[in-house]
Design a protein around this motif. Sequence first.
Motif, short mmCIF file in Angstrom:
data_model
loop_
_atom_site.label_atom_id
_atom_site.label_comp_id
_atom_site.label_asym_id
_atom_site.label_seq_id
_atom_site.Cartn_x
_atom_site.Cartn_y
_atom_site.Cartn_z
N PHE A 250 -3.21 6.94 6.47
CA PHE A 250 -3.99 7.95 7.20
C PHE A 250 -3.98 7.67 8.71
N ALA A 251 -3.97 6.39 9.07
CA ALA A 251 -3.90 6.05 10.50
C ALA A 251 -2.56 6.51 11.07
N GLU A 252 -1.50 6.33 10.30
CA GLU A 252 -0.17 6.79 10.75
C GLU A 252 -0.13 8.30 10.87
N LEU A 253 -0.80 8.99 9.92
CA LEU A 253 -0.84 10.46 9.96
C LEU A 253 -1.59 10.94 11.20
N ALA A 254 -2.72 10.30 11.50
CA ALA A 254 -3.51 10.70 12.68
C ALA A 254 -2.69 10.52 13.96
N SER A 255 -1.97 9.41 14.04
CA SER A 255 -1.14 9.16 15.21
C SER A 255 -0.02 10.18 15.33
N LEU A 256 0.57 10.51 14.18
CA LEU A 256 1.66 11.49 14.17
C LEU A 256 1.15 12.88 14.54
N LEU B 172 2.89 13.00 4.27
CA LEU B 172 1.90 13.73 3.47
C LEU B 172 2.25 13.69 1.99
N ARG B 173 3.53 13.76 1.67
CA ARG B 173 3.94 13.64 0.27
C ARG B 173 3.51 12.27 -0.29
N LYS B 174 3.68 11.25 0.53
CA LYS B 174 3.33 9.90 0.11
C LYS B 174 1.82 9.78 -0.12
N ILE B 175 1.02 10.36 0.78
CA ILE B 175 -0.45 10.30 0.64
C ILE B 175 -0.90 11.07 -0.60
N ARG C 233 -3.86 2.74 1.88
CA ARG C 233 -4.07 4.16 2.13
C ARG C 233 -4.64 4.38 3.53
N ALA C 234 -5.49 3.45 3.98
CA ALA C 234 -6.05 3.57 5.33
C ALA C 234 -4.94 3.53 6.38
N GLU C 235 -3.94 2.71 6.14
CA GLU C 235 -2.81 2.64 7.09
C GLU C 235 -2.01 3.93 7.08
N LEU D 275 3.81 1.79 -9.49
CA LEU D 275 4.28 3.05 -8.90
C LEU D 275 3.57 3.31 -7.58
N SER D 276 2.25 3.02 -7.56
CA SER D 276 1.46 3.25 -6.36
C SER D 276 1.93 2.34 -5.22
N ALA D 277 2.15 1.06 -5.55
CA ALA D 277 2.60 0.11 -4.52
C ALA D 277 3.98 0.50 -3.99
N ARG D 278 4.85 0.95 -4.87
CA ARG D 278 6.20 1.37 -4.44
C ARG D 278 6.11 2.62 -3.58
N ASN D 279 5.24 3.55 -3.95
CA ASN D 279 5.09 4.79 -3.19
C ASN D 279 4.58 4.50 -1.77
N ARG D 280 3.60 3.59 -1.67
CA ARG D 280 3.01 3.29 -0.36
C ARG D 280 3.81 2.26 0.42
N ALA D 281 4.89 1.74 -0.21
CA ALA D 281 5.71 0.71 0.45
C ALA D 281 4.82 -0.45 0.91
N ASN D 282 3.87 -0.84 0.04
CA ASN D 282 2.95 -1.96 0.29
C ASN D 282 2.00 -1.73 1.46
N SER D 283 1.88 -0.50 1.93
CA SER D 283 0.86 -0.18 2.94
C SER D 283 -0.42 0.24 2.21
#
Length: 297
Positions: free
Chosen positions: A147-153, A255-258, A143-145, A133-141
């Motif tokens: 958060f990096a995407e969130l910071a950029s956004l 944010l929902r994904k994180i 958690r650090a990636e 479930l975790s891998a599907r939720n993160r789409a194989n990314s």
Amino acid sequence: MHDNILKFKNGRYFFITVAMLAICFAIYATQGGKQPANGGTWQGYVLGTLGAVLIVWLTALGKRKRNYSSRLGSMQGWASAHVYLGTSLLIVATLHCAVQFGYNVHTLAYGLMCLVIFSGFGGVYVYMRYPSLSARNRANSSRAELFAELASLNESVRKLSKNCDPQVHAVVDSAIDRTNIGGGAVAQLMAIDASQMLKEADEDSLRTAASRVSNKDQQAVVDFIAQRIPRSRKQDESATLQELLTMLCRRQALLRKIRKDIQLQGWMQIWLYLHIPLTIALLFALAVHIIAVFFYW
């Protein structure tokens, strides 16, 4: 790995456990006659010794299966043995005491052992279900990636909001600053979102100062920008707000994904906070149980 621990090597440890239990039942069945089955017969001592050895060994197995660098067998094998042999203790210990319980340290050790085993069942469930479930939720990314995407956004949203009305910029800025992620154990396990934002008073309100309002799931800031779009007086302003709304919706989904990832990770770890202390308590109770047996022999 987690999907296969019960099927490891075609159920090798399942069959080993079944064979071991068959021998235990055979030993138990030899009791009778003048002395009924109990933990004080030679059969009871044999079964009790086996149970004690299994408990100590399974504790070592628990340590080994967290030592990822060890070359003593595969992780799947150790985990599979841990599950099957740990479950077998329910039967081995019951045969050892011949279902004789009372208000004593022996029953305390038995009760603690049951709690350890049942908490372990919870661990097996979460480790077989949640990693996928975790891998599907993160789409194989990782958690650090995320958060990096969130910071950029966040940076892009702040930059774009500066081109809008000062009130819009202030609301969006406060929504980012007051975004809540994680929190305490309950907040993580339940994915509780305590995010807030500052909202200016309405034109027809007597209040003039901005107030803090709930921004749960970032819905308040999304609704605020969506309501501003029809009120735009210039086409450029409308286009900017539309782009800002799109970015805020992306941020909401991220944010929902994180939060979901934190929640799943929390459930994968919380059972250990019960399993490990109970195991330590069991070892102490087992030691007292064994000392008491030899003391009154």
